[in-house]
Write an enzyme that holds these catalytic residues in place. Structure first.
Site, PDB file in Angstrom:
ATOM      1  N   HIS A 333       0.833  -1.201   0.000  1.00 50.66           N
ATOM      2  CA  HIS A 333       0.000   0.000   0.000  1.00 50.66           C
ATOM      3  C   HIS A 333       0.868   1.251   0.000  1.00 50.66           C
ATOM      4  CE1 HIS A 333      -3.101  -2.923   1.389  1.00 50.66           C
ATOM      5  NE2 HIS A 333      -3.864  -2.180   0.607  1.00 50.66           N
ATOM      6  N   ASP A 374      -6.329   4.669  -0.841  1.00 44.09           N
ATOM      7  CA  ASP A 374      -5.595   4.029   0.269  1.00 44.09           C
ATOM      8  C   ASP A 374      -4.673   5.012   0.969  1.00 44.09           C
ATOM      9  OD1 ASP A 374      -6.530   1.408   0.515  1.00 44.09           O
ATOM     10  OD2 ASP A 374      -5.388   0.736  -1.222  1.00 44.09           O
TER      11      ASP A 374
END
Length: 712
Positions: A333, A374
């Protein structure tokens, strides 16, 4: 003037009136009227499909139907009264001739001749209402025309269980009778058929209205920004020509209202190759500056800078804030993931022609949400935050913790003047944009996966989608699209996911928590994890989107099948760890260096992108945690690695479980003709001998030999 009392008194009067009605039929109906047959022309007209089709409870529809029915029976007027279960009254729609306004007229259920018909199972024919005890002048007279002759039939639902209304005909223009013109038995039969047709039409109309209400409620329940003006009517067949729909909201900006500016990027635009924005675009091979230029180029191509008056300096500040919002310690991420998801969204919009249904407002919101979905992700999933009762879990009440945090982080960035790319939007547009961005980001929560699929499938079945739902679906599939990318890119993301999982598993072990599935490095099995992810999540959601966007199947589903074959092969060969897979790829890459014949045979298949992309090599060196960095592929010999070298030494059957594997079998046969024939003969000849022996010993062969002997 007689009036019928309360409902409990109706039964007594009803029985008495029925005897009176039969008396009227027997006394006043002449033999000629009783012998009159049913008019077939009227019957055929009444049974025509367009007579009651498209029925709806409105003044226009009621007027149209009653006018046609009255002409059919040569009556002065016709009325359709329906039962209102909530108000416990009868209602109809009448047109006010003075001001041409719609009028909804109601009648009580317990008084008047209409209520009497409603409570009976048969029709009622009255030659003169003045002689009828059921008639009430103050209740039943609904117009200035004085009623004399009267014919009515109850309207029953399609099951014949509930009476839902009454059809009335008043004042026969021509006919027989002692009291002037009145209806006959043939008219009664036509009225009965009309009431029967109306029963089906009313029930069907109410079912459609109920279904439409449920659909709207369903969409409103799961889409905060549901807007009827943004609905997409799903065609039964995919349109051959592309039609871009325009935005119907206020201050509309058409999808192609402005052309992209050729000077947006300045002198650096020449460095960008527009054709390079394809399926094999690898974000790991580009610097931060190049990724920024890539995002600017995409926004510029879609004309978003011109349409929404976004300054380039403001957009660069926004991109820098986005990159700073992603953690550099998370293997998966990271801001690479945000840019990669934006790139896949762009591919679906352009290559899969989703822009046929999306306008510029949707595309802007989709690309921004993909970059920011994210933001602030720390590498630990929502379950971990809820289990550890983290600050984020407390702040967002354990509901889509990371997704809510990312959405809030995005609007903190947009609150800054120097990075607010939406500064020129109107208040209404900004309210809609905010709701749309929040919806899309929250829909990326893994827990919302099946609900999102249910909503999208429901929209396909109902032949109606919303642009907001389509945008959420595109963002979600882009978020899980790693297994659908070319092989050398897909494997990089798989290594990154595995390392981030191990990072959380180590933390869970440190805190004394139960380790989540696939996160224990002591039980590493990357092929099984990827196979399960593809089978349970990726394949179903991409297949569902492909039902609406057929090009998704060609561009995403086929590469996914090849990647699935690769992981299945690794599992069968017990190459379950990242180190084993990398060593295996490196080993078989070296084996091919001395085989120019093999190299040429594989290079002949470079035209097949689906095969070559899945077979590109990976270097073991990895400057990014868990992500190999050497993907430049400048070494021609390194490109010759294929699933040919990944095949099992015993048999190639392990690769043949998918259609992609069957295609690769043809490539395997080109590896080395001489060696392939020799190896194939070593395998096939014993099998052929065994099969021949079994056939000679079989019953059918023995029977065949017996028949041949007898015949001879």
């Amino acid at each position: 003037m007689s009036k019928v009392g309360p409902m409990e008194d109706v039964s007594h009067i009803k029985n008495k009136s029925r005897r009176s009605t039969h008396h009227h039929f027997n006394t006043f109906l002449s033999p000629l009227r009783r012998m009159k047959s049913l008019d077939t022309d009227k019957f055929n007209e009444l049974m025509a499909s367009d007579f009651t089709s498209g029925f709806e409870e409105s003044e226009v529809c009621f007027t149209k139907l009653t006018t046609r029915a009255a002409e059919l029976l040569d009556a002065e007027s016709c009325y359709i009264f329906l039962k209102d279960e909530k108000e416990q009254r009868l209602y109809t729609f009448l047109k006010n001739d003075e001001d041409s306004s719609d009028s909804r007229v109601t009648k009580p259920l317990d008084r008047g001749i209409t209520s009497f018909v409603l409570s009976d199972t048969i029709g009622l024919l009255v030659e003169d209402v003045a002689t009828s005890r059921q008639w009430s002048w103050d209740v039943d007279e609904v117009s200035d025309r004085k009623t004399k002759s009267y014919l009515a039939w109850p309207i029953w639902d399609s099951r014949g269980e509930n009476c839902i209304g009454v059809v009335e005909f008043r004042n026969k223009r021509s006919g027989y009778g002692h009291h002037g013109n009145c209806f006959d038995e043939a008219d009664s039969q036509i009225a009965r058929i009309f009431a029967f047709q109306m029963g089906h039409a009313v029930v069907f109309s109410r079912q459609l209205a109920q279904l439409a209400g449920r659909t709207e409620a369903f969409n409103k329940a799961y889409e905060k920004t549901f807007d009827k003006d943004e609905s997409i009517i799903v065609e039964k067949e995919v349109p051959k020509t592309r039609v871009t729909l325009s935005y119907k909201g206020s201050n509309s900006r058409g999808a192609y209202a402005f052309a992209p500016s050729s000077q947006v990027l300045g002198a650096k635009q020449n460095k960008l190759d527009v054709t390079a924005r394809g399926w094999d675009y690898d974000v790991f091979l580009h610097t931060e500056e190049e990724l920024t230029l890539h995002a600017i180029d995409i926004f510029n191509e879609r004309g978003l800078f011109s349409r929404f008056f976004i300054q380039i300096a403001t957009f660069k500040n926004f991109i820098n804030e986005i990159k700073a919002g992603y953690s550099k310690e998370t293997p998966y991420h990271s801001y690479y993931h945000g840019f990669d998801v934006m790139h896949v969204c762009y591919l679906i919009i352009t290559r899969c022609e989703a822009d046929t249904y999306l306008e510029s407002f949707n595309i802007l919101s989709l690309l921004v949400a993909s970059l920011a979905h994210d933001l602030g992700h720390d590498g630990y999933n929502n379950s971990f935050h809820n289990t550890t009762n983290s600050e984020l879990a407390v702040t967002y009440n354990g509901i889509s913790v990371l997704e809510n945090y990312s959405a809030a982080y995005l609007f903190r960035i947009l609150r800054k003047k120097q990075s607010n790319i939406f500064s020129r939007l109107s208040n209404d547009e900004m309210t809609k944009m905010r709701a749309r961005l929040i919806d899309m980001i929250l829909d990326t929560d893994a827990k919302n996966h099946f609900m999102l699929m249910t909503r999208f499938k429901h929209g396909l079945e109902m032949k109606q989608l919303s642009r907001g739902l389509l945008s959420s679906m595109i963002l979600h599939v882009s978020d899980v699209s790693n297994p659908t990318r070319p092989g050398f890119i897909s494997r990089k993301w798989a290594y990154a996911v595995q390392n981030e999982f191990f990072r959380q598993g180590d933390k869970e072990k440190e805190l004394g928590l139960s380790i989540s599935p696939f996160m224990d490095r002591d039980f590493e099995n990357l092929p099984r994890m990827q196979g399960a992810f593809i089978d349970a999540i990726v394949n179903p959601v991409f297949s569902l989107l492909a039902e609406f966007l057929p090009l998704v199947k060609e561009n995403f589903v086929k590469p996914m099948q090849i990647n699935r074959a690769f992981w299945n092969n690794m599992q069968n060969q017990d190459k379950i760890k990242i180190s084993d897979i990398l060593a295996y790829l490196e080993e078989h890459s070296n084996e091919n260096k001395d085989s120019e014949e093999e190299h040429n045979s594989v290079m002949d298949f470079k035209k097949n992108d689906d095969v070559i992309d899945a077979l590109l090599p990976i270097n073991v060196n990895s400057p990014i945690p868990g992500i190999p960095a050497d993907a430049s592929l400048n070494n021609k010999r390194s490109r010759s690695v294929s699933l040919v070298s990944l095949r099992s030494t015993d048999s190639t059957d392990n690769l043949m479980d998918l259609e992609a594997g069957r295609q690769l079998k043809k490539i395997i046969s080109l590896k080395s003709p001489r060696r392939t024939i020799r190896e194939s003969s070593q395998i096939c000849i014993p099998k052929m001998k065994k099969m021949a022996f079994i056939f000679l010993e079989s019953g059918p062969f023995q029977m065949l030999m017996l028949i041949a002997t007898v015949y001879a």
